[in-house]
Scaffold this motif. Structure first.
Motif, PDB file in Angstrom:
ATOM      1  N   ILE A 108       0.830  -1.221  -0.032  1.00 33.42           N
ATOM      2  CA  ILE A 108      -0.087   0.178  -0.097  1.00 33.42           C
ATOM      3  C   ILE A 108       0.866   1.206  -0.008  1.00 33.42           C
ATOM      4  O   ILE A 108       0.639   2.109  -0.763  1.00 33.42           O
ATOM      5  CB  ILE A 108      -0.849   0.150   1.178  1.00 33.42           C
ATOM      6  N   VAL A 109       1.992   1.246   0.797  1.00 32.59           N
ATOM      7  CA  VAL A 109       2.559   2.462   1.042  1.00 32.59           C
ATOM      8  C   VAL A 109       3.515   2.574  -0.437  1.00 32.59           C
ATOM      9  O   VAL A 109       3.644   3.754  -0.940  1.00 32.59           O
ATOM     10  CB  VAL A 109       3.674   2.499   2.063  1.00 32.59           C
TER      11      VAL A 109
ATOM     12  N   LEU B  46       1.005   3.817  -3.110  1.00 38.28           N
ATOM     13  CA  LEU B  46       0.643   5.445  -2.742  1.00 38.28           C
ATOM     14  C   LEU B  46       1.671   6.396  -2.709  1.00 38.28           C
ATOM     15  O   LEU B  46       1.447   7.312  -3.020  1.00 38.28           O
ATOM     16  CB  LEU B  46      -0.440   5.431  -1.480  1.00 38.28           C
ATOM     17  N   LYS B  47       2.896   5.779  -2.359  1.00 34.37           N
ATOM     18  CA  LYS B  47       3.788   6.907  -2.201  1.00 34.37           C
ATOM     19  C   LYS B  47       4.961   6.789  -2.959  1.00 34.37           C
ATOM     20  O   LYS B  47       6.037   7.683  -3.057  1.00 34.37           O
ATOM     21  CB  LYS B  47       4.482   6.660  -0.686  1.00 34.37           C
ATOM     22  N   MET B  48       5.109   5.764  -3.914  1.00 30.76           N
ATOM     23  CA  MET B  48       6.535   5.493  -4.511  1.00 30.76           C
ATOM     24  C   MET B  48       6.155   5.592  -6.171  1.00 30.76           C
ATOM     25  O   MET B  48       6.858   4.854  -6.951  1.00 30.76           O
ATOM     26  CB  MET B  48       7.022   4.530  -4.289  1.00 30.76           C
ATOM     27  N   ARG B  49       5.054   6.217  -6.637  1.00 32.74           N
ATOM     28  CA  ARG B  49       4.767   6.243  -7.934  1.00 32.74           C
ATOM     29  C   ARG B  49       5.969   7.034  -8.803  1.00 32.74           C
ATOM     30  O   ARG B  49       6.396   8.057  -8.193  1.00 32.74           O
ATOM     31  CB  ARG B  49       3.382   6.520  -8.515  1.00 32.74           C
ATOM     32  N   ALA B  50       6.010   6.832 -10.065  1.00 29.24           N
ATOM     33  CA  ALA B  50       6.806   7.727 -10.923  1.00 29.24           C
ATOM     34  C   ALA B  50       6.250   9.135 -10.800  1.00 29.24           C
ATOM     35  O   ALA B  50       5.043   9.244 -10.655  1.00 29.24           O
ATOM     36  CB  ALA B  50       6.874   7.208 -12.448  1.00 29.24           C
TER      37      ALA B  50
ATOM     38  N   GLY C 145       4.522  12.370 -11.626  1.00 22.04           N
ATOM     39  CA  GLY C 145       3.471  12.532 -12.755  1.00 22.04           C
ATOM     40  C   GLY C 145       2.553  11.606 -12.837  1.00 22.04           C
ATOM     41  O   GLY C 145       1.346  11.632 -13.336  1.00 22.04           O
ATOM     42  N   MET C 146       2.666  10.179 -12.145  1.00 22.20           N
ATOM     43  CA  MET C 146       1.690   8.969 -12.452  1.00 22.20           C
ATOM     44  C   MET C 146       0.611   9.333 -11.292  1.00 22.20           C
ATOM     45  O   MET C 146       0.790   9.007 -10.028  1.00 22.20           O
ATOM     46  CB  MET C 146       2.492   7.800 -12.333  1.00 22.20           C
TER      47      MET C 146
ATOM     48  N   LEU D 235      -3.065   8.774  -9.544  1.00 19.46           N
ATOM     49  CA  LEU D 235      -3.845   7.255  -9.177  1.00 19.46           C
ATOM     50  C   LEU D 235      -4.425   7.029 -10.710  1.00 19.46           C
ATOM     51  O   LEU D 235      -4.711   5.768 -11.098  1.00 19.46           O
ATOM     52  CB  LEU D 235      -4.701   7.579  -8.158  1.00 19.46           C
TER      53      LEU D 235
ATOM     54  N   MET E 143      -0.282  15.427  -6.207  1.00 18.79           N
ATOM     55  CA  MET E 143       0.788  15.480  -5.289  1.00 18.79           C
ATOM     56  C   MET E 143       1.382  16.931  -5.280  1.00 18.79           C
ATOM     57  O   MET E 143       1.391  17.415  -6.166  1.00 18.79           O
ATOM     58  CB  MET E 143       1.687  14.571  -5.754  1.00 18.79           C
TER      59      MET E 143
ATOM     60  N   ARG F 110       7.010   8.082   3.824  1.00 24.23           N
ATOM     61  CA  ARG F 110       6.651   6.836   3.818  1.00 24.23           C
ATOM     62  C   ARG F 110       6.518   5.991   5.124  1.00 24.23           C
ATOM     63  O   ARG F 110       5.453   5.357   5.320  1.00 24.23           O
ATOM     64  CB  ARG F 110       7.684   6.365   2.904  1.00 24.23           C
TER      65      ARG F 110
ATOM     66  N   PHE G 281       3.555   7.043   7.296  1.00 25.07           N
ATOM     67  CA  PHE G 281       2.256   6.534   6.641  1.00 25.07           C
ATOM     68  C   PHE G 281       2.317   5.107   7.032  1.00 25.07           C
ATOM     69  O   PHE G 281       1.087   4.487   7.216  1.00 25.07           O
ATOM     70  CB  PHE G 281       2.336   6.873   5.289  1.00 25.07           C
TER      71      PHE G 281
ATOM     72  N   TYR H  19      -3.890  10.665   2.690  1.00 25.97           N
ATOM     73  CA  TYR H  19      -4.177   9.246   2.768  1.00 25.97           C
ATOM     74  C   TYR H  19      -4.391   8.762   4.443  1.00 25.97           C
ATOM     75  O   TYR H  19      -5.213   7.828   4.535  1.00 25.97           O
ATOM     76  CB  TYR H  19      -2.758   8.367   2.482  1.00 25.97           C
TER      77      TYR H  19
END
Lengths: 695, 194, 221
Positions: free
Chosen positions: A213-214, A217-221, A223-224, A226, B1, B14, B17, C71
């Motif tokens: 989950i982390v 939610l937190k490590m996408r490239a 500009g990506m 959801l 973001m 991270r 969270f 979140y």
């Protein structure tokens, strides 16, 4: 004195029956064989550094696959015994298994297939593919990743340890319903093994789910957003959110059962206020969402497969996303349909029956979405697409039987009948397992650098499809005829032909699995020819296809900047940017995951056999390891830009060298005859030239 | 973001969270124990009910002790942000003392009950009481252990950014335990007298 | 570590602390002084608990004041919903199960069906002593007598005087009724089925294979 040292263990705990001796010997021989091979090939250091302590999600994913396949064969052996027993044991004949043994077999079968096969494959796929799809190098916590995997392995070992110590597994059914699973009715250690195997691997799953989950939610490239994520990632996200919601329920419930057995509390006992119905309520609160946890990544896989092999983007992205979210949401509110007959009455049954039927709606939205994707696509019937087609029909029929069962009046007749057994196997095999097969054959080139043999893959698919319906079709009929589940013997000889047909279906499935193993071997043999030289064998749309095959351990030289959905397709249209070499930080290998999982296993074993010193030492050990790990500051290392460039250029050289030779490989994928000849030639050569000496 | 974070900030973000998600799973585990308590708290099999066994004053004392420790933990976090190592150690020690006092009161209560013959194995009500309150107590014990270890590391390594991150996790955990206790105090101790 | 992302001030902790103390002491005094009782009291203490939880979540944990996307808040809300489902769902299910399976009601119903007149000091609906037994002879073409007068707690026997198995349904062909929990009685040839007349009123019955064959009985208190 003996009790201080080894708790309740006695000489009688060691194997002394044909089944436990056989089981123990098998594992020991396999273990010895593995040790000999690795020692002769001098690969211990490589095994430890490159694989066992690796935190690369791709390596961990492959390890999940290997363990899950092993457990598939182990659980499959259980099924063959069940099929044989049920075909033979009619009327005056009583088959070859005692009732108690038969009960242990179906219990182990359920536990192994759900917890260690299905969860193993799903976690393997998510580990491998999701970071690649979202443009990340690793998961949020490499430590939790390896720890989660080794806790899973500890559970696998625990569920098989009863062969060596104790001799009996739980005979309560895969969920261990109380009060049968309490001390009064299951006084042996079997249920304790079940509790600890599930508990340890369950904690691993919870940690893994948090990690995923982390990461998502937190490590996408950059500009990506959801709304640009690939659908497999969406399915994984929904599944892991559900996992994080319901696995704590399982943990708590198993602890309560454990307390009942260990310190004599009265949560689920028959006396002094215990309420066994509460166990059923709690365990199904976990149990139902669990099957959707398995299903949602499969939905994600199928969305990707359909889109790629129809050469069209998914008909409606938002329907797919909200369909998956809808399924996850409703899945949490239907659990009572597993015990309509327990007596909660019309009001309660009506509510949960309605909610169960409602799930069919988002599921159908997904199915129609996939079919609409196929419409006017240019469909390629490769193996993954075949798995999808098999799935659609099978799953739809299974789903309809589910809606039938969702009606409480119908369920009063069909509860715990073979109709129910056929229904859930249709969903799990037709949905989850075939989804896994589709995913593995789809992403195989990305994982290994060469694709799977298509010909043998097709044979395997057809054997699975026909075998499955031969094995479970009769069960639907039997259920309607009144046959209950878990029968080790029945008097109605009219049922026997159906069981025999099911047995032959099962044999066909066994052949199918054999063919899949042959497929993998044949693909290895032809790997030069089947090689994926571009990294993008199916003209894919998502980011994983932008990496070479197999993907390098750092995934990407540069994390791509994403501006739309189908990010790789966008890149192909707009031009793929040249790599810019910069320093990258990668996590070091971690051995504490293995140590903690090993200590967790010993802790569970100590509880099972009431070996107090072992419990204390393992608990302290776990705490010490956790402290060591969390206060370790040197957890990463840097690959310099120069090293990176060197590695990339070396790979390109190798690829070019390979491509120059590839003109000679124009053969078709080998079929079974060629495979047999190939193996025969190799074996003859092996024996003639005494090649075992050169290992 | 929003604006992109640097490496250290994103690791911090991270970690916070991820730990929060873990706390949510812990909360759900407690929810099961609460549900079990709600279902079984009248199943005394003829034995005494909570009204006869609990002392609301003792429970209030414990509650106030734990609440105070949660407050001093917050003050410790302010000291962390100021980078003041000695203040951090002072407030953490205070938190520890109040937490230990709470746990001791609880242990005394448990021992007294068991000595009087009201053990977890007496009936379903006792089982659910001991396991619900006991699990919370076990979490407190783990928190206290964690506090000692972190204080030792802060003394030896100083208030580095890694230590600050770990202290933030500990304080989140400690506040969370007080929140769970609010419900235990209400549903177990107060409700027994309703 | 970014300092701007958390507005943690001494003020927020002090206010949280004081508010929590207030919200702890008030329900304590209300319970101990027993001014209110029952469901009202329960609602009050749970209400105070919920508010205190939010106080602590906001003032101590600073939920909702971090950087977007929130979140944390989403997961917290989802967890709260899940908890409502787990606890609420369990209470819903278990209380219905208790009523149907465990309660005094069930025990009384079972006793009544076996004509036991009381359970644990509670009277069931069963009759104390059997009084008069009325008989109705059923044959395929004939029911005699067609009308029976009885009093509550008498018994009524339907005797099959025919040579085949017979059934009678309560009510009329257009409207079925239930008596003593049954909509129909079946009698093997030569045998009878007896019911205890617990319910007062006039009830009809008929032979489903011969719709002109009907009868009724009237139960006086």
């Amino acid at each position: 004195m003996r009790e201080l040292l080894v708790g309740n263990l006695t000489w009688e705990s060691l194997p002394h029956e044909w089944s436990t001796i056989g089981g123990t010997l098998t594992f020991i021989l396999l273990g010895i064989f593995a040790v000999i091979v690795i020692t002769r090939m001098k690969r211990w250091k490589w095994l430890w550094n490159d694989w066992l302590t690796s935190v690369d999600p791709k390596k961990i994913g492959i390890m999940y696959f290997i363990v899950a396949t092993f457990m598939l064969l182990r659980g499959g052996l259980d099924v063959i015994m069940i099929w044989l027993q049920q075909s033979l044991s009619a009327g005056t004949s009583h088959g070859f298994l005692s009732a108690d043994h038969f009960q242990q077999i179906f219990t182990a079968h359920g536990n192994i297939m759900v917890f260690f096969v299905a969860m193993g494959f799903i976690f393997g796929l998510i580990n491998f593919i999701v970071p690649l799809q979202i443009g990340a190098r690793d998961l949020a916590s490499p430590f939790l990743n390896t720890l989660g995997f080794w806790l899973y392995v500890a559970g696998v070992i625990m569920v098989n340890t009863f062969f060596l110590f104790g001799g009996k597994y739980a005979a309560t059914g895969w969920l261990g319903i109380a009060p049968l699973s309490g001390t009064q009715f299951s006084p042996g250690v079997g249920v304790d093994y079940m509790i600890w195997a599930l508990q340890i691997s369950g904690i691993g799953t919870t940690l893994g789910a948090i990690n995923f989950i982390v990461t998502i939610l937190k490590m996408r490239a950059p500009g990506m957003k959801l709304r640009m994520m690939p659908l497999f990632t969406w399915g994984s996200l929904c599944s892991m959110v559900m996992a994080v919601t319901v696995f704590p329920l399982l943990t708590a419930t198993l602890f309560l059962l454990f307390f009942d057995r260990y310190i004599g509390t009265h949560f689920f006992t028959t006396t002094l206020g215990g309420n066994a119905m509460m166990y059923t309520n709690l365990i199904w609160m976990w149990g139902h969402p669990e099957v959707y946890i398995l299903m949602l990544p499969a939905f994600g896989i199928f969305s990707e497969v359909v889109s790629t092999y129809s050469r069209k983007s998914i008909a409606s992205y938002w329907s797919a996303v909200f369909g998956m979210i809808g399924v996850s949401f409703f899945a949490l509110s239907v659990w009572l349909h597993h015990f309509f007959t327990m007596g909660a009455g019309g009001d309660v049954n009506a509510f949960f029956g309605l909610m169960t039927m409602v799930i069919a709606i988002p599921t159908s939205v997904l199915v129609f979405n996939w079919i609409a994707t196929m419409y006017r696509g240019r469909i390629k019937f490769s193996t993954p697409m075949l798995w999808f087609l098999g799935f659609v029909g099978t799953f739809a029929i299974g789903g309809m039987t589910g809606v039938m069962l969702a009606q409480p009046p119908a369920d009063f007749q069909l509860h715990n009948s073979l109709f129910l057994v056929a229904h859930f196997h249709t969903m799990v095999i037709g949905g989850v397992i075939w989804g896994i097969f589709a995913g593995i054959s789809y992403w195989f080139p990305k994982m290994t650098g060469f694709r799977l043999n298509e010909r043998i893959g097709r044979y395997a698919f057809w054997c699975w499809l026909v075998g499955f319906w031969m094995a479970f079709g009769p069960l639907y009929v039997l259920g309607l005829m009144g046959a209950t589940r878990r029968l080790d013997h029945y008097d109605n000889l009219n049922w026997q032909p159906f069981f025999v047909v099911a047995l032959f279906g099962g044999i066909l499935i066994a052949i199918a699995v054999g063919l899949q193993l042959v497929q993998i071997a044949a693909s290895f043999i032809q790997k030069r020819q089947l090689a994926d030289n571009t990294g993008d064998p199916w003209d894919g749309r998502s980011l994983e296809w932008s990496t070479p095959s197999p993907a390098p351990f750092y995934n990407f030289v540069n994390i791509p900047k994403v501006t739309s959905r189908d990010a790789f397709l966008q890149m192909k249209n707009q031009g793929i940017p040249k790599p810019v070499y910069k320093d990258i930080t990668m996590p070091k290998t971690i051995s504490l995951g293995i140590y903690i999982a090993g200590l967790a296993f010993l802790l569970g074993f100590g509880f099972i056999w009431e070996i107090t010193w072992l419990i204390v030492v393992s608990a302290i050990g776990i705490v010490v390891c956790i402290v060591l790990r969390t206060f370790d500051e040197e957890t990463e290392y840097i690959i310099s830009a120069a090293e990176l460039e060197k590695m990339e250029k070396a790979r390109t050289q190798k690829l070019l060298a390979r491509l120059r030779h590839d003109d000679t490989y124009k053969d078709e994928d080998m079929g079974l005859r060629e495979f047999y000849k190939s193996v025969l030639t190799w074996s003859q050569d092996f024996v003639k030239n005494k090649r075992w000496k050169t290992f | 973001m929003s604006k992109p974070m640097n490496h250290e900030e994103s690791v911090y973000d991270r970690t916070m969270f991820g730990f929060w998600v873990y706390l949510m799973t812990d909360l759900l585990m407690f929810a099961v124990l609460f549900a079990v308590y709600a279902v079984l708290n009248n199943s005394t099999a003829g034995g005494p009910t909570g009204r006869e066994l609990f002392s609301p004053t003792a429970a209030l004392t414990g509650t106030l002790l734990l609440l105070t420790s949660s407050f001093t933990c917050g003050l410790a976090m302010i000291a962390v942000r100021k980078g003041n190592k000695n203040q951090v150690l002072f407030w953490l020690t205070t938190t520890y003392i109040f937490g230990l006092a709470f746990l001791s009161l609880e242990l005394i209560e448990f021992t007294k009950l068991i000595h009087e013959g009201h053990a977890p194995s007496s009936n379903a009500f006792m089982s659910s009481f001991f396991i619900l309150v006991g699990t919370h107590g076990l979490h407190i014990l783990i928190g206290l252990l964690w506090m000692v270890i972190i204080m030792a590391y802060v003394v030896s390594r100083g208030l580095t950014s890694n230590m600050m991150r770990k202290l933030a996790l500990l304080s989140m955990y400690w506040h969370f335990l007080d929140i769970v206790w609010v419900f235990i105090f209400t549903i177990v101790y107060l409700r027994a007298f309703v | 570590m970014s300092k701007s992302s958390h507005q943690a001030t001494v003020g927020s902790y002090v206010s949280g602390f004081i508010l929590s103390i207030i919200f702890t002491i008030i329900p304590y005094y209300v319970v101990v002084n027993k001014n209110i009782s029952g469901n009202q009291l329960l609602a009050i203490i749970i209400g105070f608990a919920i508010v205190q939880v939010f106080i602590q979540v906001f003032f101590f944990l600073h939920l909702g004041r971090g950087p977007k996307p929130l979140y944390n808040v989403a997961f917290f809300s989802a967890t709260l919903c899940a908890i409502l489902l787990v606890v609420g769902g369990s209470l819903f299910i278990m209380s219905h199960l208790h009523y149907n399976m465990d309660s005094l009601e069930t025990a009384k119903q079972l006793a009544e069906s076996e004509a036991i007149s009381q359970v644990e000091g509670n009277k069931t609906g069963a009759c104390q002593a059997i009084k008069v037994n009325h008989k109705i002879a059923i044959m395929h073409t004939q029911i005699s007598p067609t009308i029976t007068e009885a009093r509550q707690c008498d018994t009524l026997s339907f005797i099959n005087s025919d040579s085949v198995n017979l059934k009678i349904n309560f009510g009329t062909p257009t409207k079925s009724e239930t008596y003593a929990g049954q909509t129909e009685l079946s009698m093997r040839k030569g045998l009878s089925d007896t019911i205890t007349l617990n319910q007062t009123g006039t009830y009809h019955f008929y032979d489903p294979t011969n719709l002109s064959s009907t009868g009724s009985f009237n139960v006086q208190p």
